[in-house]
Every structure is written in C-alpha cells, then in structure tokens.
Design an enzyme around this catalytic site. Structure first.
Site, PDB file in Angstrom:
ATOM      1  N   LYS A  57      71.984  71.602  83.708  1.00 54.99           N
ATOM      2  CA  LYS A  57      71.243  71.576  82.441  1.00 54.99           C
ATOM      3  C   LYS A  57      71.743  70.436  81.550  1.00 54.99           C
ATOM      4  O   LYS A  57      70.967  69.689  80.968  1.00 54.99           O
ATOM      5  CB  LYS A  57      71.373  72.909  81.700  1.00 54.99           C
ATOM      6  CG  LYS A  57      70.757  74.051  82.461  1.00 54.99           C
ATOM      7  CD  LYS A  57      70.846  75.346  81.708  1.00 54.99           C
ATOM      8  CE  LYS A  57      70.682  76.508  82.674  1.00 54.99           C
ATOM      9  NZ  LYS A  57      69.568  76.385  83.613  1.00 54.99           N
ATOM     10  N   LYS A  59      72.741  73.899  99.131  1.00 53.95           N
ATOM     11  CA  LYS A  59      72.140  74.953  98.318  1.00 53.95           C
ATOM     12  C   LYS A  59      71.712  76.124  99.216  1.00 53.95           C
ATOM     13  O   LYS A  59      70.799  76.003 100.025  1.00 53.95           O
ATOM     14  CB  LYS A  59      70.933  74.395  97.566  1.00 53.95           C
ATOM     15  CG  LYS A  59      70.483  75.314  96.464  1.00 53.95           C
ATOM     16  CD  LYS A  59      69.553  74.629  95.503  1.00 53.95           C
ATOM     17  CE  LYS A  59      68.953  75.598  94.524  1.00 53.95           C
ATOM     18  NZ  LYS A  59      69.874  76.070  93.505  1.00 53.95           N
ATOM     19  N   GLY A 110      65.946  81.667  84.718  1.00 55.03           N
ATOM     20  CA  GLY A 110      65.745  82.906  85.464  1.00 55.03           C
ATOM     21  C   GLY A 110      65.405  84.116  84.602  1.00 55.03           C
ATOM     22  O   GLY A 110      64.578  84.942  84.990  1.00 55.03           O
ATOM     23  N   ASN A 111      66.032  84.212  83.416  1.00 55.18           N
ATOM     24  CA  ASN A 111      65.806  85.417  82.619  1.00 55.18           C
ATOM     25  C   ASN A 111      64.409  85.470  82.000  1.00 55.18           C
ATOM     26  O   ASN A 111      63.992  86.493  81.486  1.00 55.18           O
ATOM     27  CB  ASN A 111      66.897  85.581  81.552  1.00 55.18           C
ATOM     28  CG  ASN A 111      66.900  84.442  80.559  1.00 55.18           C
ATOM     29  OD1 ASN A 111      66.438  83.335  80.858  1.00 55.18           O
ATOM     30  ND2 ASN A 111      67.380  84.696  79.363  1.00 55.18           N
ATOM     31  N   LYS A 145      65.179  72.754  88.998  1.00 55.43           N
ATOM     32  CA  LYS A 145      64.094  72.751  88.007  1.00 55.43           C
ATOM     33  C   LYS A 145      64.497  72.043  86.698  1.00 55.43           C
ATOM     34  O   LYS A 145      63.637  71.495  85.995  1.00 55.43           O
ATOM     35  CB  LYS A 145      63.564  74.160  87.733  1.00 55.43           C
ATOM     36  CG  LYS A 145      64.507  75.105  87.002  1.00 55.43           C
ATOM     37  CD  LYS A 145      64.131  75.355  85.565  1.00 55.43           C
ATOM     38  CE  LYS A 145      65.038  76.292  84.825  1.00 55.43           C
ATOM     39  NZ  LYS A 145      66.449  76.402  85.125  1.00 55.43           N
TER      40      LYS A 145
HETATM   41  P1  ADP Z   1      68.982  79.624  84.446  1.00 59.11           P
HETATM   42  O1  ADP Z   1      68.421  80.709  85.275  1.00 59.11           O
HETATM   43  O2  ADP Z   1      68.454  79.606  83.051  1.00 59.11           O
HETATM   44  O3  ADP Z   1      68.941  78.271  85.111  1.00 59.11           O
HETATM   45  P2  ADP Z   1      71.865  79.803  84.947  1.00 59.11           P
HETATM   46  O4  ADP Z   1      72.462  81.152  85.146  1.00 59.11           O
HETATM   47  O5  ADP Z   1      71.667  78.919  86.126  1.00 59.11           O
HETATM   48  O6  ADP Z   1      70.499  80.037  84.180  1.00 59.11           O
HETATM   49  O7  ADP Z   1      72.731  78.988  83.865  1.00 59.11           O
HETATM   50  C1  ADP Z   1      72.991  79.495  82.572  1.00 59.11           C
HETATM   51  C2  ADP Z   1      74.358  80.166  82.506  1.00 59.11           C
HETATM   52  O8  ADP Z   1      75.403  79.210  82.599  1.00 59.11           O
HETATM   53  C3  ADP Z   1      74.671  80.868  81.227  1.00 59.11           C
HETATM   54  O9  ADP Z   1      74.077  82.147  81.161  1.00 59.11           O
HETATM   55  C4  ADP Z   1      76.219  80.944  81.240  1.00 59.11           C
HETATM   56  O10 ADP Z   1      76.655  82.188  81.763  1.00 59.11           O
HETATM   57  C5  ADP Z   1      76.609  79.861  82.222  1.00 59.11           C
HETATM   58  N1  ADP Z   1      77.532  78.824  81.725  1.00 59.11           N
HETATM   59  C6  ADP Z   1      78.401  78.174  82.528  1.00 59.11           C
HETATM   60  N2  ADP Z   1      79.115  77.276  81.853  1.00 59.11           N
HETATM   61  C7  ADP Z   1      78.704  77.350  80.553  1.00 59.11           C
HETATM   62  C8  ADP Z   1      79.076  76.655  79.365  1.00 59.11           C
HETATM   63  N3  ADP Z   1      80.011  75.715  79.365  1.00 59.11           N
HETATM   64  N4  ADP Z   1      78.432  76.974  78.211  1.00 59.11           N
HETATM   65  C9  ADP Z   1      77.485  77.932  78.206  1.00 59.11           C
HETATM   66  N5  ADP Z   1      77.081  78.620  79.305  1.00 59.11           N
HETATM   67  C10 ADP Z   1      77.686  78.345  80.480  1.00 59.11           C
HETATM   68 MG    MG Z   2      69.926  77.862  87.080  1.00 57.52          MG
END
Ligand code: ADP
Ligand code: MG
Length: 310
Positions: A273, A127, A11-12, A211
């Site tokens: 992820k 979702k 997202g970022n 994604k």
């Molecule tokens: P994206 O838009 O890249 O898919 P998300 O916000 O869905 O991002 O997922 C990434 C986020 O997951 C990170 O910014 C962090 O705040 C969070 N997160 C949750 N659990 C963990 C973990 N165990 N280690 C690192 N980040 C984590």
């Molecule tokens: Mg995400």
C-alpha cells in the site's frame, strides 16, 4: 471542487465469503455513495484474495472429480471473481445511489492488466494461492512443472508470480465512462494479468497482480487527483504493534522510503500500500495518496484523518 479519485477497496470491504460479502457490501457502498454525493468522480478497484481462492479451489476440486473438465487457469479464475464481485457491488451501489436520488449508472469492466513477460517476479513466484497439499502431492505437482511452496507450517500450496502492472488494457473504456458521468468498477483483484504476445494477441499469465499496485497504475493513467487505499486501519503506523507505535497523519515520499528501508510496513499487507501510494505520488507533481479505513474515506479526503502521502 470534485476530485477524480481511484478507490482501492481492501479485504474488509467484501468479507471472506458470499454471505459476509453481501453484508459488507452494504456498508461499502454507503461510504462510496458519500463520495459520489460530495461531487467526486469515482473509480472502484477491489481486492479478490478470498474470492479467487474459493473459485480456484472449486475449480481444482471439479478438475479432480470431473473427467471432462480441463485445468482452469488463474486468469479465468480472476475474470470470474471480477464478474461476481462486480455484480454484487454494482447492484448495491446502484440501489444506494437511487435511494439518495442519484441516478448515476454503475458497471463493471472485466479488466486486463498488462505485465512484462520479463518481469523478475516470474523467476521467483512467491504468492501462495488455492488449496493446501501434502508434501507428497506437492512433490508430484512440482514434477509436473507447477511451482509449489510450503506456507507457514500449514501445508504446501501453489505459488504464482506477482509482477508489477505496466498498463491497463481497458483504460480507455474506464476513462470514457468516467467522462460520461458513470461509475466504473475496474481492475478487480489487480486485473487479469496478460502480456503482449506476438501480433495483437494478449497472453494470459499464471500470476496475480497486487490490487494496490494496479490501482496506482490506473490512477496514473486516468490522471486522477487522488489514490485512496481503503483498508482495516485508519492510519499507517511506524513501529506498528509495538508499545511506542506512532500513527502518521502525513508521510512524504522521502520519509516513506526511509521507513520502508527500516522495515516498518509488513510485507504482503501494509508495504504494497505504501509502495503503491508512493508510486502514484511520484508519477506527477500535485498527486496525493491517502491510506485510511472505509468508514473514514470521506473525512480522509477532506483532510481530517488517514495518512496522506505527498
Ligand atoms: P487489505 O485487505 O485492505 O489489502 P491487508 O490486511 O493486506 O488489507 O493490509 C492492511 C493491514 O496491514 C492492517 O490491517 C494492519 O494490520 C497491517 N499493517 C502492517 N503494518 C502496518 C503498519 N505499519 N501500519 C498500519 N497497519 C499495518
Ligand atoms: Mg492486502
């Protein structure tokens, strides 16, 4: 030696609205151009949460006020999001590359992701998407056959299923472009979910494919060397957010399974992820996944930072 890399942008990399997107994309393409300049073959996959939410909202509003307009399905909203995000990304990356004297063509493939019509996710849509409704409105919509759910005290929302990808319909196109030295942007927002219908028909499904999972599937099909998941954190942590949190440089599949079972990765953010990374790594020996932040992508691929899953 250049690697074949599937890059999943979080997202970022795009921001929350068009203004933010146009700014964010500048940084994003600079990081991608670094990888291209280093000799890697790159396929770009991007998320579309805020964008598809916005499109869906606009379509719902228009539906309420415009008599002639029918209901616009989620599949069409995803296709629209691939179009306008791709338009922005491909132009920005083209310009960045040309400014560096690299004349590689960049283009966006409207991509469909094949899902199984019998995926258990269809029995349990969870979702949330689109606008918020009152409980009374939600009751009416439920009676009309629309799946609805209360979302974290903020109101009622439509929910769709999130099935697992089993194929990427346009994968041969993506591969042909890669082999020709082009840079494809594909499977945006996880791709447009379709299932094989009777005959040769592909039927659009009311669903959203994650994604991160779509990227892993695409990387597998393209026989990529690396799946690189770019998000807002440099590394994956265990005991994330706790005083004794620990950032990981490396994660074996066995450790990942153990940590997942112990609940170290938040559902809906880090968990998919890690799951996607594990899926790709487990699909063939020698495959690696990397989870890191956009600005650290090049260093991460060089093995200097990020969390490598092997
Ligand atoms: P994206 O838009 O890249 O898919 P998300 O916000 O869905 O991002 O997922 C990434 C986020 O997951 C990170 O910014 C962090 O705040 C969070 N997160 C949750 N659990 C963990 C973990 N165990 N280690 C690192 N980040 C984590
Ligand atoms: Mg995400």
């Amino acid at each position: 030696m250049g690697k074949r890399i599937v890059l999943a942008l979080g997202g970022n990399a795009l921001g929350e609205n068009l203004k933010e997107q146009m700014q964010a994309v500048k940084n994003t393409v600079s990081a991608i151009a670094d990888l291209v300049a280093a000799g890697h073959e790159v396929v770009i996959v991007h998320g579309n949460g805020p964008q598809v939410g916005m499109i869906n909202l606009a379509m719902e509003e228009a539906y309420k006020t415009t008599a002639k307009m029918g209901h616009i399905p989620m599949t069409v909203c995803v296709a629209m999001s691939q179009g306008y995000i791709g338009y922005d990304l491909q132009n920005a990356l083209r310009e960045e590359l040309l400014d560096r004297g690299i004349g590689k063509p960049v283009s966006t493939i409207i991509t469909q992701t094949l899902v199984d019509g019998n995926d258990p996710a269809f029995k349990d849509p969870n979702k949330p998407i689109g606008s918020f409704y009152t409980e009374a409105e939600a009751e009416k919509m439920t009676a009309d056959g629309v799946a609805m759910m209360e979302d974290a005290g903020r109101g009622w929302r439509r929910v769709v299923a999130s099935p697992k990808p089993i194929g990427i319909v346009e994968c041969d196109t993506v591969l042909a472009l890669l082999k020709a030295g082009h840079i494809p942007i594909a499977a945006g927002g996880g791709g447009i979910p379709v299932r094989q219908d009777s005959g040769n028909h592909l039927k659009g499904m009311p669903a959203v494919v994650d994604k991160d999972f779509a990227s892993a599937k695409l990387a597998e099909i393209l026989d990529a060397d690396m799946l690189v998941i770019l998000t807002a954190v440099e590394k994956v942590a265990i005991r994330f957010g706790k005083p004794d949190e620990k950032w990981l440089d490396e994660l074996t599949v066995a450790d990942a399974e153990k940590y997942m079972a112990e609940g170290h990765f938040a559902k809906g953010s880090m968990l998919p992820k890690v799951q996607a990374a594990v899926r790709f790594v487990s699909s063939k020996p020698g495959r690696k996944s990397l989870i890191t932040m956009l600005s650290k992508a090049k260093e991460g691929i060089e093995g200097k930072t990020g969390t490598v899953v092997r």
